[in-house]
Design a protein around this motif. Structure first.
Motif, PDB file in Angstrom:
ATOM      1  N   LEU A  38       0.824  -1.214   0.000  1.00 15.44           N
ATOM      2  CA  LEU A  38       0.000   0.000   0.000  1.00 15.44           C
ATOM      3  C   LEU A  38       0.855   1.260   0.000  1.00 15.44           C
ATOM      4  CD1 LEU A  38      -2.693  -1.097   2.610  1.00 15.44           C
ATOM      5  CD2 LEU A  38      -2.922  -1.033   0.125  1.00 15.44           C
ATOM      6  N   GLY A  39       0.565   2.143  -0.942  1.00 14.06           N
ATOM      7  CA  GLY A  39       1.320   3.382  -1.080  1.00 14.06           C
ATOM      8  C   GLY A  39       2.549   3.259  -1.956  1.00 14.06           C
ATOM      9  N   PHE A  40       2.908   2.029  -2.313  1.00 20.12           N
ATOM     10  CA  PHE A  40       4.100   1.787  -3.131  1.00 20.12           C
ATOM     11  C   PHE A  40       3.752   0.789  -4.240  1.00 20.12           C
ATOM     12  CE2 PHE A  40       5.412   2.904   1.136  1.00 20.12           C
ATOM     13  CZ  PHE A  40       6.250   3.974   0.894  1.00 20.12           C
ATOM     14  N   GLU A  41       2.656   1.036  -4.915  1.00 21.23           N
ATOM     15  CA  GLU A  41       2.116   0.113  -5.901  1.00 21.23           C
ATOM     16  C   GLU A  41       3.039  -0.132  -7.084  1.00 21.23           C
ATOM     17  OE1 GLU A  41       0.380   2.468  -4.334  1.00 21.23           O
ATOM     18  OE2 GLU A  41      -1.202   1.316  -3.332  1.00 21.23           O
ATOM     19  N   ASP A  42       3.946   0.801  -7.361  1.00 24.07           N
ATOM     20  CA  ASP A  42       4.842   0.641  -8.513  1.00 24.07           C
ATOM     21  C   ASP A  42       6.176  -0.021  -8.151  1.00 24.07           C
ATOM     22  OD1 ASP A  42       5.637   2.871  -7.031  1.00 24.07           O
ATOM     23  OD2 ASP A  42       6.466   3.892  -8.784  1.00 24.07           O
TER      24      ASP A  42
END
Length: 130
Positions: free
Chosen positions: A13-17
């Motif tokens: 979550l918050g770092f999807e890439d």
């Protein structure tokens, strides 16, 4: 502190890439770090089993994604945030599951209705006995 690379199979979550992270355990497996080089970010992790009673179901889809078998070396950690002063808050509703056999991980988002005793920002003080 030795770190290992892990492939992210289900987004954090918050770092999807982010597709790859470095994972390092410290303090006899009680604490760990997830480093995201390209983001220059480090997530602080705590082993929830060292803090409180903790159990949840890993869905069949996550087990398949991480190729988890009954004999797999699996670890679970939860993200925590250190507040100003001595406050620490832990997210018990979104554990990170690691399969150490094939260096894959996924964050599992639990449904609050199924796990009413887990919170998103619980104070660690609630679990420390003085």
């Amino acid at each position: 502190m030795k770190s290992q690379k892990f492939m992210v199979k289900s987004p954090i979550l918050g770092f999807e890439d982010v597709n790859e992270v470095k994972f390092a355990e410290v303090d006899d497996g009680a604490l760990a770090f997830l480093s995201m080089d390209r983001k220059e970010v480090e997530l602080l992790l705590v082993n929830p089993y060292k803090v409180r009673e903790y159990s949840f179901e890993v869905s069949a889809s996550i087990q398949t994604l991480l190729e988890i078998k009954a004999s797999s070396n699996v670890k679970v950690f939860c993200v925590f945030v250190r507040e100003k002063g001595d406050g620490i808050r832990v997210n018990f509703l979104a554990p990170i599951v690691l399969n150490c056999d094939n260096n894959t991980l996924a964050q599992v988002v639990l449904n609050k209705k199924d796990y009413p005793f887990f919170g998103v920002a619980e104070s660690i003080k609630d679990y420390i006995k003085e």
